[in-house]
Design an enzyme around this catalytic site. Sequence first.
Site, PDB file in Angstrom:
ATOM      1  N   GLY A  66      -0.792 -42.016 -20.912  1.00 45.96           N
ATOM      2  CA  GLY A  66      -1.130 -43.040 -19.859  1.00 45.96           C
ATOM      3  C   GLY A  66      -2.211 -43.947 -19.939  1.00 45.96           C
ATOM      4  O   GLY A  66      -2.312 -44.918 -19.796  1.00 45.96           O
ATOM      5  N   THR A  67      -3.583 -43.325 -20.527  1.00 45.20           N
ATOM      6  CA  THR A  67      -4.332 -45.008 -20.632  1.00 45.20           C
ATOM      7  C   THR A  67      -3.772 -45.570 -21.975  1.00 45.20           C
ATOM      8  O   THR A  67      -4.070 -47.109 -22.047  1.00 45.20           O
ATOM      9  CB  THR A  67      -5.824 -43.592 -21.575  1.00 45.20           C
ATOM     10  OG1 THR A  67      -5.679 -42.224 -21.015  1.00 45.20           O
ATOM     11  CG2 THR A  67      -6.829 -44.707 -21.565  1.00 45.20           C
ATOM     12  N   GLN A 170       1.867 -40.054 -12.723  1.00 46.77           N
ATOM     13  CA  GLN A 170       1.397 -38.280 -12.182  1.00 46.77           C
ATOM     14  C   GLN A 170       3.192 -38.595 -11.245  1.00 46.77           C
ATOM     15  O   GLN A 170       3.031 -37.707 -10.378  1.00 46.77           O
ATOM     16  CB  GLN A 170       0.345 -38.529 -11.118  1.00 46.77           C
ATOM     17  CG  GLN A 170      -0.647 -38.661 -11.280  1.00 46.77           C
ATOM     18  CD  GLN A 170      -1.031 -36.800 -11.942  1.00 46.77           C
ATOM     19  OE1 GLN A 170      -0.142 -36.498 -11.762  1.00 46.77           O
ATOM     20  NE2 GLN A 170      -2.089 -36.450 -12.781  1.00 46.77           N
ATOM     21  N   SER A 190       3.160 -40.748 -18.815  1.00 49.30           N
ATOM     22  CA  SER A 190       2.673 -39.508 -19.601  1.00 49.30           C
ATOM     23  C   SER A 190       2.836 -38.097 -19.893  1.00 49.30           C
ATOM     24  O   SER A 190       3.675 -37.769 -19.111  1.00 49.30           O
ATOM     25  CB  SER A 190       0.865 -39.659 -19.917  1.00 49.30           C
ATOM     26  OG  SER A 190       0.653 -38.508 -20.389  1.00 49.30           O
ATOM     27  N   HIS A 192       2.072 -35.019 -20.858  1.00 52.47           N
ATOM     28  CA  HIS A 192       1.547 -33.453 -20.784  1.00 52.47           C
ATOM     29  C   HIS A 192       0.975 -32.945 -19.406  1.00 52.47           C
ATOM     30  O   HIS A 192       0.912 -32.258 -19.121  1.00 52.47           O
ATOM     31  CB  HIS A 192       0.033 -33.954 -21.433  1.00 52.47           C
ATOM     32  CG  HIS A 192      -1.367 -34.559 -20.779  1.00 52.47           C
ATOM     33  ND1 HIS A 192      -2.052 -34.136 -19.711  1.00 52.47           N
ATOM     34  CD2 HIS A 192      -1.377 -35.818 -20.900  1.00 52.47           C
ATOM     35  CE1 HIS A 192      -2.402 -35.131 -19.752  1.00 52.47           C
ATOM     36  NE2 HIS A 192      -2.711 -35.993 -20.155  1.00 52.47           N
ATOM     37  N   THR A 228       2.446 -44.694 -37.309  1.00 52.83           N
ATOM     38  CA  THR A 228       3.936 -44.267 -37.601  1.00 52.83           C
ATOM     39  C   THR A 228       3.719 -43.072 -36.161  1.00 52.83           C
ATOM     40  O   THR A 228       2.818 -42.434 -36.034  1.00 52.83           O
ATOM     41  CB  THR A 228       2.960 -43.065 -38.533  1.00 52.83           C
ATOM     42  OG1 THR A 228       2.701 -43.614 -40.059  1.00 52.83           O
ATOM     43  CG2 THR A 228       4.273 -41.740 -39.473  1.00 52.83           C
ATOM     44  N   CYS A 333     -18.123 -35.584 -11.961  1.00 49.26           N
ATOM     45  CA  CYS A 333     -19.228 -36.132 -13.361  1.00 49.26           C
ATOM     46  C   CYS A 333     -19.573 -36.878 -14.147  1.00 49.26           C
ATOM     47  O   CYS A 333     -18.582 -36.699 -14.897  1.00 49.26           O
ATOM     48  CB  CYS A 333     -19.310 -34.459 -14.745  1.00 49.26           C
ATOM     49  SG  CYS A 333     -21.671 -33.817 -14.213  1.00 49.26           S
TER      50      CYS A 333
HETATM   51  N1  PLP Z   1      -3.454 -42.180 -14.852  1.00 50.72           N
HETATM   52  C1  PLP Z   1      -3.118 -41.310 -14.085  1.00 50.72           C
HETATM   53  C2  PLP Z   1      -2.511 -41.714 -12.673  1.00 50.72           C
HETATM   54  C3  PLP Z   1      -3.711 -40.363 -14.338  1.00 50.72           C
HETATM   55  O1  PLP Z   1      -3.875 -39.502 -13.685  1.00 50.72           O
HETATM   56  C4  PLP Z   1      -3.805 -40.410 -16.262  1.00 50.72           C
HETATM   57  C5  PLP Z   1      -4.303 -38.963 -16.302  1.00 50.72           C
HETATM   58  O2  PLP Z   1      -5.012 -37.833 -15.632  1.00 50.72           O
HETATM   59  C6  PLP Z   1      -3.481 -41.146 -16.729  1.00 50.72           C
HETATM   60  C7  PLP Z   1      -3.140 -42.036 -16.856  1.00 50.72           C
HETATM   61  C8  PLP Z   1      -4.070 -40.744 -18.153  1.00 50.72           C
HETATM   62  O3  PLP Z   1      -3.310 -40.561 -18.858  1.00 50.72           O
HETATM   63  P1  PLP Z   1      -3.561 -39.587 -20.184  1.00 50.72           P
HETATM   64  O4  PLP Z   1      -3.860 -38.155 -19.780  1.00 50.72           O
HETATM   65  O5  PLP Z   1      -2.193 -39.742 -20.865  1.00 50.72           O
HETATM   66  O6  PLP Z   1      -3.577 -40.861 -20.977  1.00 50.72           O
END
Ligand code: PLP
Length: 397
Positions: A66-67, A170, A190, A192, A228, A333
């Site tokens: 996701g990031t 999400q 994402s 996970h 890769t 935090c």
């Molecule tokens: N976007 C949202 C709404 C998320 O909740 C998260 C993870 O908590 C992310 C992006 C980031 O995803 P990743 O953990 O795969 O980098």
Amino acid sequence: MDANATTPLLPEVMEAMRPYWIERFGNASSIHLDGQQAHSAVDRARATMAEFFNCHDAEVVFNSGGTEGDNTAIFGLLRPGDHFITTSIEHSAILQAAHRMDSQGVQTTFIAPQPSGLIDPADIQRALRPETRLISVMLANNETGVLQPVEEIGRIAREAGVIFHIDAVQGAGKVPLDVRRFGCHLCSISAHKMHGPKGVGAMFVRRGTPIDSLIVGGSHERRRRAGTENVPGIVGLAKAAELAMLSLEDGTMDRVGALRNRLEKEILRLSGTGVNGTQTSGAPGLDSEIWESTNPVPRVANTTNIWFDQLEGEALVIALDLKGVAVSGGSACHSGATEPSHVLMAMGLNKTRARASLRFSLLKTATDADVDYVLHVVPEAVEHLRAISPLAAGTLG
Ligand code: PLP
């Protein structure tokens, strides 16, 4: 109770990935048989993900999660002089990327939510400028589970000729994805967060979207993401997506929704509690019809975010952890200082209430017994902490 942080692999996902670590370890770019086996596995996974997004195979780009998807939408598209519209309740993968673009001559408008947690599409419409290039809005909020009106925002983007990205991290697996219906150009997910492996994800990139690759190198992923391919991860993502599609059809997510509703309704019987992301306030003896009719904000099935008066959420997180229940607090935090959640603050909660909030997010494998146990330990912990709380005693200014 912390599935929005991450989820365990389902056994079927583990089994699907297993051969690609050892026997079928080929590099998907190699032309020999080992490579071709890996390549075919990635192709099959791409077809599954195309079904998951409702797009063409060629519009699926595998990445690290996701990031990376969120960063790619922003860094891959925005140039000095552009204007960007997003919301103040996005994940930090969007917010921090937007702040970085600030110094590069990209102005960002952060749209605040309504007290319910919903973004008003009219606010997006009003924020448009001739130089607006990108709109990015999340499908479901990670803290409240509130589902945003992405279809309406997609219509606004289309009429304005602006590119639209959805952070669906999400929402994926909790509601059906349909990038055509959403009207977006880009959509990030994402693995996970939906019972797949960590460090892998995918992005829908609508054909013809003029986006630059964040990572350059080889010509992988049609030059849209070098590196890769993480073949076991990609296979695991696709298996998780396949199982997620099934869970949306076979009643699994409805079952999770019923468990979440029971958990929420029972916790609301405690005095001085309420849900963030609905209009519901805690009242003893709330009956289910009233509860449902006062709960009109669309949310994903697995999430509830509850405030507890006269409590420090952090203390409750620790008390529940000691009882074997993992939840997240309404604060994060940052550099050693506990800051109240930016999402809850943007919804208009004061710092005390934001800090007194907890997120419960259920795995899709959650059981009645899990909820029974949580309902057994939460009231005890709340009562105990309130009895010793300086907030309750009024000795903390
Ligand atoms: N976007 C949202 C709404 C998320 O909740 C998260 C993870 O908590 C992310 C992006 C980031 O995803 P990743 O953990 O795969 O980098």
